[in-house]
Design a protein around this motif. Structure first.
Motif, mmCIF file in Angstrom:
data_model
loop_
_atom_site.group_PDB
_atom_site.id
_atom_site.type_symbol
_atom_site.label_atom_id
_atom_site.label_comp_id
_atom_site.label_asym_id
_atom_site.label_seq_id
_atom_site.Cartn_x
_atom_site.Cartn_y
_atom_site.Cartn_z
ATOM 1 N N SER A 150 0.720 -1.152 0.221
ATOM 2 C CA SER A 150 0.131 -0.053 -0.050
ATOM 3 C C SER A 150 0.510 1.430 0.338
ATOM 4 O O SER A 150 1.950 0.883 0.213
ATOM 5 N N GLU B 98 2.278 1.386 3.334
ATOM 6 C CA GLU B 98 3.965 0.976 3.834
ATOM 7 C C GLU B 98 5.061 1.391 3.294
ATOM 8 O O GLU B 98 6.118 1.311 3.455
ATOM 9 N N THR C 235 1.738 1.950 14.571
ATOM 10 C CA THR C 235 0.995 2.040 13.371
ATOM 11 C C THR C 235 2.556 2.151 12.900
ATOM 12 O O THR C 235 2.043 1.131 11.757
ATOM 13 N N TYR D 236 2.867 -1.544 12.582
ATOM 14 C CA TYR D 236 1.920 -2.753 12.712
ATOM 15 C C TYR D 236 2.227 -2.725 11.182
ATOM 16 O O TYR D 236 2.301 -3.431 10.301
ATOM 17 N N ARG D 237 2.147 -1.684 10.243
ATOM 18 C CA ARG D 237 2.705 -1.493 9.085
ATOM 19 C C ARG D 237 4.096 -1.695 8.916
ATOM 20 O O ARG D 237 4.524 -2.914 7.155
ATOM 21 N N SER E 32 3.376 -5.207 8.245
ATOM 22 C CA SER E 32 2.440 -6.204 7.150
ATOM 23 C C SER E 32 3.326 -6.567 6.123
ATOM 24 O O SER E 32 3.492 -7.554 4.846
#
Length: 903
Positions: free
Chosen positions: A835, A838, A864, A867-868, A871
């Motif tokens: 994304s 990201e 945040t 978390y990214r 991912s």
């Protein structure tokens, strides 16, 4: 045995006036605009007569008609294709074809025939009609497939007419849906009352009433041959009332009655001559003398022809005749029932006569009818047994062996080998192997001669080649010794062994050893006049030169071979497709991808429809896959690999399956989005087991072992396991240097350079990279540096940006590589993998910032960012920041920052 019967290239010259079939002729005229006309009806319905009438009414300046009357032996594809080529070249019953046509027809193998014939059709400016009469005699699954493909691929101005007793399967459903099919059946061919009346009234018009004619037509259902027989009976004085009465008897008695009416009007001596000579498909005066113990055979034939005894001259010169097939079948059955001993004795006499003259096909047919197994076995064995099959007589051998008991076949070496050879050609590999091994075991106690053991070895080599299994160096050295003991004039055996020897040396990586037997095989094939087989030795020589990194030599060989193929077999023949695959591979090596793909776009689908071998399939599929991955998408490349593996499964090509799977793994390493997938594929392949095969292990080809070791080395370098990678690569380099495998040295040295650089040995890295460039630059071998971009690019940049002076050739080559790399985006994840949010944090990650520092720089919370990052790690298949930075740099998603990631 190989001589063609030119009278088959024109309609039979039937005696007497024929009834003109105007309505049917008009339908045939209209059918010219379609692709296929199928005329299917039982014997005696006038199929040949109708086509003969129609042919005569066509304007030869507007329509080129090629006629071929088929026989049982034409189920052999090589024989059939020779006849079709002759017919298309214009060789009629009165003249032989030109030398070029004869040479092409003799050399043309079945698998190259469709393309060559299509090319021949495309050269004709007129509309072309190919008539295949009596198709049922030659019908087989192979012939059906061949003709079906020919119909599908022929140019638009071509029309095919197939006349058959049986209903063949030639793709009619598709043609019907496209409105390209016209069918005529027995209902269409049966005589109408007015046509029957015209025929019968010629000889007894005043004796037959309209009701009589209608009764005969109704009883015969318009069967043309029955009406013709009735007409002949009337001509010979039969009572018309008796004739009408007989037509109300059982239908099975009809042909017998009419034939007997003809026979009964003859003198006893003539009856006996007709009964005896009806055993032959083609009749000459010499054969009349043979079967009837006479000296006036030619005069007898002239007299029979004058009497109209359904005897057809096969040429205007009347050098041979044949009986109408329906009449002949009845007469043969009559003789067999009257005197079975005489029936077999006459067939035995004919078999000996034909065998003495080398006409093996006819000799085999008569020996079968004679029910003389010993004679049949002797004829087949004396003619060569298994040797007949590679010479194009598979159908004849299959028919002969099918008559013989297994014990008799096993007792005769050439016949036992012929049985194995037939099993090989039918794809029954397990049965062939079992029969061959059993025969060899029994032969060891039989005291066979050295020549017989040589033939056993040749068939064994053919079996091993079809099984697609490698051989050891000791096996190859034994073959070399065997060659020195063989008769110099046995070109078939010498060529076979030499070509196999060259191919196996090449597969084993012994390149210099491969050249001598390859060239020797070519000389033997040329001595045999086999232009087709010679082409394969040129393919092999080009492959050897390519492996030696002598790309210009390989390209020159293939270019000359392509010209030879196009001149003799056509630019879209099977041979042309094979040549295109090899030429495309060379173009790919020079980074000429559009040109390579243009060749493969037509060559690969064409090869899928014909026979082939592992090397040519690997060249075609793997080159196409690599080009698709580079120019298109990885998905397209993997689809091509899947096609290769499906074909490998269908054709039992285990080595092709392995090479295709390793090619897919290599592409995943180069272009894949998910490192985990590449490692899963490697595990499924058992990559370590493949890569660790020793030189003495003969279960896989050397190209498979080499590809496995290169893939393992690349994965090790990516994972930072430099020591393991360098160990594999050093072995590959030593082996390549020992065997003169220059192309392999380029790959090995690029990877070694990267490995030494990563291990901190800059001097060794530069030396290896210089060696790779030195081997590649004068032959313009560009793709190894592009395909292995992640490994070559660091050394390329250092070499071009360094202070050392480069010679102009090296500089020119390296700058060309740099331009090619600059024109291509760095391989990264598929669009949409990451994304925007990201992607925003990746560059900061590369400079070693912590989660808090990244959060502060881009205005996010540390949670945040965490978390990214997780991912991203999940999408690229890693768990640690250090691994993430390495993978992201390799994929070009982040630049090479100087800092190190925080712990």
């Amino acid at each position: 045995m190989d001589a063609l019967i030119h009278t088959k290239l024109a309609p039979p010259m039937w005696m007497g006036n024929q009834i003109r079939r105007d309505l049917l002729l008009a339908r045939l005229d209209a059918a010219l605009e379609r692709r296929l006309t199928l005329i299917q009806a039982p014997a005696g319905y006038g199929k040949t007569s109708l086509l003969s009438q129609w042919k005569e009414r066509l304007d030869p300046d507007a329509v080129r008609v090629a006629w071929l009357t088929l026989e049982r032996d034409d189920s052999d594809l090589r024989r059939l294709t020779r006849y079709i080529v002759h017919a298309l070249e214009g060789a009629g019953p009165h003249d032989a074809p030109g030398e070029d046509a004869e040479r092409l027809a003799a050399a043309l193998p079945p698998r190259a025939a469709v393309s060559a014939i299509v090319n021949r059709l495309a050269q004709e400016r007129r509309r072309v009609v190919l008539i295949l009469d009596d198709f049922h005699l030659a019908e087989s699954p192979e012939v059906d497939a061949f003709v079906r493909t020919l119909i599908q691929l022929a140019p638009e101005h071509c029309h095919f007419i197939v006349a058959s007793r049986d209903y063949p399967w030639l793709g009619q459903s598709i043609l019907a849906a496209e409105e390209q099919l016209v069918e005529l059946t027995a209902d269409d061919l049966k005589f109408e009352t007015h046509e029957a009346e015209a025929l019968l009234s010629r000889f007894h018009g005043e004796g037959l009433s309209g009701d009589d004619v209608r009764g005969i037509v109704e009883r015969t259902e318009g069967w043309a041959i029955a009406l013709q027989l009735a007409s002949l009976s009337l001509k010979r004085g039969a009572d018309h009332r008796r004739l009408v009465e007989e037509f109300h008897g059982p239908s099975s008695d009809l042909a017998r009655y009419l034939s007997e009416q003809v026979l009964m009007t003859m003198p006893a001596e003539t009856q006996e001559i007709v009964l005896r000579t009806a055993l032959l498909d083609r009749l000459t005066g010499d054969l009349v003398n043979l079967l009837c113990d006479r000296q006036d055979g030619w005069m007898i034939l002239e007299r029979l022809e004058e009497q109209g005894v359904f005897l057809t001259p096969l040429s205007a010169e009347r050098q041979a005749y044949r009986y109408h097939q329906l009449v002949a079948e009845h007469l043969r059955d009559r003789l067999a029932r009257r005197d079975a001993v005489q029936f077999r004795a006459l067939h035995r006499r004919a078999a000996i006569w034909f065998a003495e003259r080398g006409e093996t096909a006819e000799a085999v047919s008569h020996a079968i009818q004679a029910d003389d197994d010993a004679m049949l076995a002797t004829i087949l064995e004396d003619a060569g047994g298994w040797r007949l099959i590679p010479l194009g007589h598979q159908a004849m051998v299959e028919r002969g062996l099918g008559k013989l008991p297994a014990a008799l076949i096993a007792a005769r070496p050439r016949l036992a080998l012929a049985r194995v050879y037939l099993e090989i050609k039918r794809g029954e590999m397990a049965t062939a192997r079992a029969d061959y091994d059993r025969f060899v075991a029994e032969a060891e106690a039989a005291g066979l001669s050295a020549d017989q053991w040589t033939e056993i070895r040749v068939v064994g080599d053919v079996l091993a080649d079809y099984e697609n299994e490698p051989v050891t160096l000791d096996d190859l050295l034994a073959r070399e010794s065997l060659l020195r003991t063989l008769p110099a004039n046995d070109h078939l055996v010498l060529a076979n062994i030499s070509e196999t020897l060259g191919a196996k040396y090449f597969e084993g990586g012994w390149l210099e050893r491969a050249l001598e037997p390859t060239i020797a095989a070519r000389e033997h094939y040329l001595a045999m006049g086999s232009l087709y087989s010679d082409v394969f030795t040129r393919f092999l020589e080009a492959r050897i030169r390519q492996a030696q990194a002598r790309m210009k030599d390989a390209a020159g060989i293939l270019a000359a071979t392509r010209e030879q193929i196009e001149a003799n077999f056509g630019p879209r023949s099977d041979l042309a497709a094979n040549c295109a695959a090899f030429e495309a591979e060379l173009l790919y090596e020079q980074d000429q991808l559009p040109a390579a793909l243009a060749l493969l776009d037509w060559a690969v689908p064409h090869m899928e429809l014909s026979d082939g071998w592992t090397d040519v399939y690997a060249a075609g599929y793997c080159t196409a896959a690599r080009a698709e991955a580079s120019e298109g998408t990885l998905e397209a490349a993997r689809a091509m690999i899947a096609r290769a593996r499906r074909l490998a499964g269908r054709r039992r090509l285990r080595q092709l399956d392995l090479r295709a799977a390793l090619c897919e793994l290599d592409l995943l390493i180069q272009y894949g989005d998910d490192p985990i997938e590449a490692r899963n594929v490697a595990a499924a392949l058992d990559l370590d087991a493949l890569a660790d095969r020793g030189e003495a292990d003969s279960t896989v080809h050397r190209p498979v072992v080499t590809a496995a070791r290169l893939c393992r080395a690349r994965l090790a370098l990516i994972d930072g396991e430099h020591g393991a990678a360098l160990a594999d690569l050093q072995k590959l380099k030593r082996s390549a240097a020992q065997h003169g495998a220059g192309r392999l040295l380029v790959d090995a040295n690029i990877l070694l350079a990267y490995g030494h650089r990563a291990a901190g040995d800059a001097a060794k890295a530069r030396a290896c990279f210089d060696d790779a460039v030195g081997t590649a630059m004068f032959q313009n071998i560009a793709r190894p540096f592009i395909d292995q971009r992640r490994f070559a690019e660091p050394l390329l940049g250092e070499t071009l940006g360094g202070t050392a002076q480069l010679d102009r050739f090296r500089a020119h080559f390296l700058k060309g590589i740099a331009r090619a790399l600059a024109a291509r985006p760095v391989n990264g994840p598929a669009p949409g993998l990451l994304s925007d949010a990201e992607a925003e944090i990746l560059e900061h990650l590369g400079f070693g910032y912590s989660n808090k520092e990244i959060a502060r720089l881009i205005g996010m919370s540390p949670d945040t960012v965490k978390y990214r990052l997780k991912s991203v790690f999940r999408k690229i298949g890693v768990h640690k920041r250090r691994d993430a930075v390495r993978v992201l740099r390799e994929r070009g998603l982040i630049s090479g920052g100087a800092g190190q990631p925080a712990a």
